[in-house]
Design an enzyme around this catalytic site. Structure first.
Site, PDB file in Angstrom:
ATOM      1  N   GLU A  90     -12.834 -32.415  52.175  1.00  0.00           N
ATOM      2  CA  GLU A  90     -13.833 -32.525  51.103  1.00  0.00           C
ATOM      3  C   GLU A  90     -15.203 -32.023  51.555  1.00  0.00           C
ATOM      4  OE1 GLU A  90     -11.585 -36.528  49.473  1.00  0.00           O
ATOM      5  OE2 GLU A  90     -13.400 -35.902  48.466  1.00  0.00           O
ATOM      6  N   ASP A 127     -11.384 -39.557  39.367  1.00  0.00           N
ATOM      7  CA  ASP A 127     -11.341 -39.452  40.820  1.00  0.00           C
ATOM      8  C   ASP A 127     -12.016 -40.693  41.411  1.00  0.00           C
ATOM      9  OD1 ASP A 127     -11.630 -36.527  42.993  1.00  0.00           O
ATOM     10  OD2 ASP A 127     -11.070 -38.589  43.425  1.00  0.00           O
TER      11      ASP A 127
HETATM   12  C1  GLC Z   1     -10.686 -38.068  46.844  1.00  0.00           C
HETATM   13  C2  GLC Z   1     -10.392 -36.695  46.314  1.00  0.00           C
HETATM   14  C3  GLC Z   1      -9.137 -36.613  45.500  1.00  0.00           C
HETATM   15  C4  GLC Z   1      -8.126 -37.633  45.987  1.00  0.00           C
HETATM   16  C5  GLC Z   1      -8.695 -39.008  45.757  1.00  0.00           C
HETATM   17  C6  GLC Z   1      -7.770 -40.112  46.303  1.00  0.00           C
HETATM   18  O1  GLC Z   1     -12.056 -38.340  46.743  1.00  0.00           O
HETATM   19  O2  GLC Z   1     -11.423 -36.077  45.562  1.00  0.00           O
HETATM   20  O3  GLC Z   1      -8.636 -35.275  45.636  1.00  0.00           O
HETATM   21  O4  GLC Z   1      -6.916 -37.489  45.259  1.00  0.00           O
HETATM   22  O5  GLC Z   1      -9.978 -39.175  46.333  1.00  0.00           O
HETATM   23  O6  GLC Z   1      -7.662 -40.011  47.682  1.00  0.00           O
END
Ligand code: GLC
Length: 596
Positions: free
Chosen positions: A479, A292
């Site tokens: 988030e 991530d």
């Molecule tokens: C974010 C999220 C993830 C996402 C990634 C790219 O922090 O945790 O779900 O796909 O970054 O945007």
């Protein structure tokens, strides 16, 4: 003499065998040949995913970057389908002209439609779609999103989130389909099948147990998101692994994103056990494991240690939006000093080559044209099927000639209808960036005008209305920003105008229909007695007619809750997956939902 003769015969036989036994010629598959032809730098470049805003085409070309992403809201200017296609095409050509000659794979979070692109249809978020229990619908949505993505030259969607959400105070609760693992598994896999049938790589995320983290009351911000899961392996397998098994073995998902969170205080991004032993060996996952967003930097130690830990744990591609040059440098050092074995690099790169081959990226993503009318109709169907009727004392369905007083923060605001991950990462307040959307006010007005009725929005006109429709909302969030210590209807992430709206509605002495437009259940215990009808509308996106379709009875309600509805904020204690929950703390059971 006889013994000597025997040995002589044995010796002659073995000589003859050796002479006719040729060393078998090793036949390499085309991908193996490709891998064998690549330099270390070319291989390491393929294992990096950088952010659109942080690269030039020259960078992509020189470093042979394997992938580019747009994070939430990271869009070209203008933010149009045409501009997106031009951007991804330009970047892909730069990649293909690199020394490795490999196509790029571009990834985005199209978590409820291609939500980074202005003007496209946004579907209900997953907590709403969970209420539909409709796998066939999810597959159709996956296909429609796949077409939206292909039209912009994008072949990787960081979706679906397969969180089995145990505490709806989590800011990502609305990205989850349910608290119940089998429903998450069936809807998630249906979506994956739909998406991948359009030539788009889906991502099962966030591995593992992202929806099972403890509430850490000592933290002022992010008390849940990216936290720690304190469960036994058996509990984790029963609750959180179930959707991944179906995604891998049934839906053949091609990528899996690792979670920021920890299991028993070990960061997932450093867990060889869960990523390699369980995911790759036991479950035989043969796609790409991606980290991530800069998550490896939360691992202990220096950068070279963090990179080595993640790669050796089984991560195949690093989502390094900004620090990709530093990461490449330390990754090379780690390979050269033996901290990362070449076999691990080759395994990761072979997985990447295989996915790019499966997606036929070398021949170019098949072009696609977005069918807005189809998407609107599909989203409207999904909205109607996700609405959950939780109380109705003779006021619904509304007659179409009903004069209505429509009040509350959610009556004319697509930003609140859509929530987070809509045009921008955290979502928007207002209608500016949703030019093709329909607001609730517009949906009600269209019906009233066609039937000689009026929709009033000012309290001064209350006496002219037959019914009050009150629309309560949350502020948009994504988030950890959406983590909350309270599920109150009038504080935390709830819209600050909710309280006054609720107070005013009571003074009007007319039947009240309440719609809650939020990503998750909020506490309604003290207010619901004043409401004649109550509908959970969720974050339903751009197509508000799906809501009026059920309120006026053109479509019957069919939605049922995929989450327990708590009376208390300690939502982790009320989940139906918690055997010790107290019935007194529950407003509505999972599965609740009335029909006409
Ligand atoms: C974010 C999220 C993830 C996402 C990634 C790219 O922090 O945790 O779900 O796909 O970054 O945007």
């Amino acid at each position: 003499m006889i013994i000597a003769k025997k040995w002589l015969i044995v010796g002659l036989l073995s000589l003859s065998l050796m002479s006719c036994k040729k060393t078998p010629e090793i036949i390499l598959t085309p991908l193996e040949e490709k891998l064998a032809s690549m330099s270390l730098d070319e291989k390491l470049g393929q294992m990096i995913q950088a952010e659109r805003y942080a690269v030039t085409t020259a960078t992509i070309n020189e470093l042979n970057l394997g992938s580019i992403l747009s994070g939430g809201g990271s869009h070209p200017t203008p933010n149009t389908v045409e501009a997106w296609l031009a951007l991804t095409t330009k970047m892909n050509n730069a990649a293909k002209n690199g020394s490795a000659g490999l196509p790029l794979i571009y990834g985005v979070d199209a978590v409820h439609g291609h939500n980074n692109v202005e003007g496209l249809v946004l579907f209900p978020h997953n907590s709403a779609l969970g209420a539909t229990h409709d796998e066939e619908l999810l597959e159709r949505i996956g296909k429609a999103v796949g077409v939206q993505l292909r039209a912009t030259g994008i072949s990787w969607n960081f979706a679906p989130c397969l969180a089995v959400v145990q505490d709806i105070r989590w800011g990502r609760a609305y990205e989850g389909f349910s608290e119940e693992p089998n429903l998450v598994a069936s809807l998630g896999s249906a979506y994956i099948k739909g998406l991948q049938s359009e030539g788009i790589m889906a991502t099962a995320k966030h591995y593992l147990a992202d929806g099972g983290t403890d509430f850490d009351s000592s933290k002022n911000s992010y008390p849940i998101d990216q936290g720690n899961v304190s469960l036994t392996e058996a509990e984790i397998r029963a609750l959180h692994l179930v959707p991944y098994i179906k995604a891998i073995q049934d839906a053949k998902v091609k990528s899996i994103m690792v979670s920021f969170s920890s299991i028993n205080n070990q960061k997932m991004h450093g867990s060889t056990y869960w990523i390699t032993t369980i995911l790759k060996e036991e479950l035989k996952f043969d796609g790409i494991v991606i980290s991530d967003w800069e998550a490896i930097h939360q691992l202990p130690g220096s950068l070279i240690y963090q990179v080595s830990s993640a790669i050796n744990a089984g991560v195949d591609m690093l989502m390094e939006p900004n620090k990709y040059k530093d990461v490449l440098a330390v990754m090379k050092r780690a390979v050269e000093n033996g901290t990362i074995k070449m076999e691990r690099i080759d395994d990761a790169v072979m997985r990447i080559l295989k996915v790019k081959d499966d997606l036929k990226l070398s021949t170019g993503l098949a072009s696609a044209t977005i069918d807005m009318e189809n998407d609107k109709a599909l989203a409207r169907e999904a909205v109607a099927k996700s609405q959950v009727l939780l109380k109705n004392e003779g006021v619904l369905p509304l007659a179409k000639n009903t004069d209505i007083l429509l009040i509350g923060p959610g009556i004319d605001n697509v930003g609140y209808q859509a929530g987070g991950w809509s045009f921008s990462w955290q979502g928007e307040k207002g209608n500016e960036h949703f030019p093709n959307a329909t607001t609730l006010l517009e949906a009600f007005t269209a019906i009233a005008q066609a039937n000689g009725a009026h929709i009033y929005t000012q309290l001064k006109d209350a006496s002219k209305a037959d019914v009050v429709v009150m629309v309560l909302t949350e502020n948009p969030y994504a988030e950890g920003i959406g983590d909350t210590k309270t599920l109150s209807l009038t504080s935390g992430l709830a819209h600050p105008d909710n309280a006054e709206t609720i107070r005013q509605a009571k003074l009007i002495k007319k039947p009240i229909v309440t719609l809650l437009m939020s990503g998750r259940p909020l506490i309604v215990e003290d207010e619901i007695e004043y409401w004649d009808a109550f509908v959970m509308s969720w974050l339903f996106g751009t197509e508000a007619q799906g809501v009026t379709d059920v309120l006026y009875g053109d479509v019957n309600f069919s939605g049922t809750l995929s989450f327990t509805w708590p009376k208390i904020s300690e939502a982790n204690t009320t989940s139906s997956m918690n055997p010790d929950r107290n019935a007194d703390d529950i407003q509505f059971e999972i599965g609740s939902g009335l029909t006409y």
